[in-house]
Design an enzyme around this catalytic site. Sequence first.
Site, PDB file in Angstrom:
ATOM      1  N   HIS A   1      19.007  -3.338   8.802  1.00 50.65           N
ATOM      2  CA  HIS A   1      18.082  -2.536   9.535  1.00 50.65           C
ATOM      3  C   HIS A   1      16.948  -3.253  10.457  1.00 50.65           C
ATOM      4  O   HIS A   1      16.337  -4.161   9.662  1.00 50.65           O
ATOM      5  CB  HIS A   1      17.487  -1.427   8.601  1.00 50.65           C
TER       6      HIS A   1
ATOM      7  N   LYS B   1       8.692  -2.382  -2.028  1.00 49.02           N
ATOM      8  CA  LYS B   1       8.378  -3.707  -2.528  1.00 49.02           C
ATOM      9  C   LYS B   1       8.828  -4.169  -3.932  1.00 49.02           C
ATOM     10  O   LYS B   1       8.861  -5.249  -4.182  1.00 49.02           O
ATOM     11  CB  LYS B   1       6.750  -3.924  -2.442  1.00 49.02           C
TER      12      LYS B   1
ATOM     13  N   TYR C   1      10.372   8.033   7.246  1.00 43.38           N
ATOM     14  CA  TYR C   1       9.291   8.219   6.459  1.00 43.38           C
ATOM     15  C   TYR C   1       8.216   9.422   6.924  1.00 43.38           C
ATOM     16  O   TYR C   1       7.907   9.210   8.192  1.00 43.38           O
ATOM     17  CB  TYR C   1       8.302   7.120   6.253  1.00 43.38           C
TER      18      TYR C   1
ATOM     19  N   TYR D   1       6.433  -4.912   6.044  1.00 39.35           N
ATOM     20  CA  TYR D   1       7.637  -4.359   5.541  1.00 39.35           C
ATOM     21  C   TYR D   1       8.924  -5.264   5.343  1.00 39.35           C
ATOM     22  O   TYR D   1       9.544  -5.150   4.306  1.00 39.35           O
ATOM     23  CB  TYR D   1       8.139  -3.198   6.642  1.00 39.35           C
TER      24      TYR D   1
ATOM     25  N   PRO E   1       6.805   3.237  -4.755  1.00 41.97           N
ATOM     26  CA  PRO E   1       7.833   3.085  -3.888  1.00 41.97           C
ATOM     27  C   PRO E   1       7.616   2.905  -2.505  1.00 41.97           C
ATOM     28  O   PRO E   1       8.573   2.697  -1.786  1.00 41.97           O
ATOM     29  CB  PRO E   1       9.004   3.846  -4.530  1.00 41.97           C
TER      30      PRO E   1
HETATM   31  C1  PHB Z   1      15.491   3.803  -1.327  1.00 40.74           C
HETATM   32  O1  PHB Z   1      16.358   3.831  -0.466  1.00 40.74           O
HETATM   33  O2  PHB Z   1      15.677   4.311  -2.453  1.00 40.74           O
HETATM   34  C2  PHB Z   1      13.960   3.753  -0.685  1.00 40.74           C
HETATM   35  C3  PHB Z   1      13.935   3.270   0.463  1.00 40.74           C
HETATM   36  C4  PHB Z   1      12.646   2.800   1.011  1.00 40.74           C
HETATM   37  C5  PHB Z   1      11.476   3.261  -0.022  1.00 40.74           C
HETATM   38  C6  PHB Z   1      11.724   3.741  -1.317  1.00 40.74           C
HETATM   39  C7  PHB Z   1      12.918   3.879  -1.499  1.00 40.74           C
HETATM   40  O3  PHB Z   1      10.231   2.878   0.597  1.00 40.74           O
END
Ligand code: PHB
Length: 390
Positions: A72, A297, A201, A385, A293
């Site tokens: 990505h 990280k 997000y 990130y 989450p």
């Molecule tokens: C996930 O794919 O489970 C996931 C991805 C990004 C995040 C948290 C969880 O910030």
Amino acid sequence: MRTQVAIIGAGPSGLLLGQLLTRQGIDNVIVERRGGDHVLSRIRAGVLEQGMVDLLDEAGVSLRLHREGIVHEGFTLAFAGRRHRIDMKGLTGGKTVTVYGQTEVTRDLMEARQVAGASTIYNAENVAVRDFESVSPRVSLTKDGMPTEISCDFIAGCDGFHGVCRQSVPLHAFQEFQRSYPFGWLGLLADVPAASHELVYANDERGFALCSMRSTTRSRYYIQVPLETKIEDWSDEQFFAELRLRLPPDVAANVTTGPSLEKSIAPLRSFVVEPMRFGQLFLAGDAAHIVPPTGAKGLNLAASDIRYLFDAIVEFYLEKSTVGLDTYSTRALARIWKAERFSWWMTSVLHKFPGNSPFDERMQRAELEYVEKSRAASTVVAENYVGLPY
Ligand code: PHB
Ligand code: APR
């Protein structure tokens, strides 16, 4: 039983350290209180920094990752009816992340350990770490009712937040730092195509939502829920309906519903213990720190801990030097705290906080609009990130 390194915990941290040590010819035993199937059943995050990918390459377990993982180059922040794409690749001089489930990382490491014939004691009971302040640390446990003791040079506490290692350290020897957040994440895994080819997000009036994936045919979604939420409060249909309400309309329209393979609620917490070393006991991964989450990280911090700890152990045995061991905690904590900051910031700007004042709301909006309008601010988000240097 005698080994050079006793590893407590067969999650990603323990398995990765074990694999690296085994390839280096350093004898190690992993002691895990649950069964292998249980470890694999735990659904966790799925975004790997390049540093973790590189470490899995070095560990010789990245064949499937490179075949099935999805690179990505960016992700989207959605708020106030607008969207802002964080162009990670463009803003960091080419860095990217790889989407590949933690479960798959764990599976690859477990299979490699089996092939290598390295020892893992699953379903270990009454695990205790002893004399780790001496030069002869020991691990005691019961296996199938038989008491067993492992003498070793080092103990790696890779036993997660609820493990025994940190809890075996005298209270005066460490300091804990923590923050709990007034909400949780309800996560759903389903064999449906992703609603968006990149992660989204969303900061919405109704609460946070996240669109992620495990592959092109398996999606992972999250919505913020109140702390007291019970999993039985949410049918799959109710979950998807709420998710759609929180996403930008075109993304919402792209959400394919399907029966949940897994549905779970996780609390959000920031936690760090200082130091991470106690004599011959070294804490790594969730045993030493927890991040919300939101910044993806958790697994990636476990990887950098293991990088530092593995290098330090190899240096000890090959060069008879303790420099790496003596600086492990300081080095690991320097990177951990920066990831804690980023995870706290992402959580603070993307969630609806009960009890936020109108001023707090304006601060949250200003943070997001600053990222939206400033290349410098977007670069800060991008470089954190993709992962700060090890
Ligand atoms: C996930 O794919 O489970 C996931 C991805 C990004 C995040 C948290 C969880 O910030
Ligand atoms: N004895 C032996 N094993 C134990 C004990 C104990 N007393 N207590 C816990 N364990 C095991 C757990 O069963 C688990 O398999 O230690 C392992 C710890 O694994 P994780 O909790 O996954 O922690 P870690 O390996 O550091 O991985 C961190 O996992 O939880 C996610 O978000 C987190 O992505 C991050 C990653």
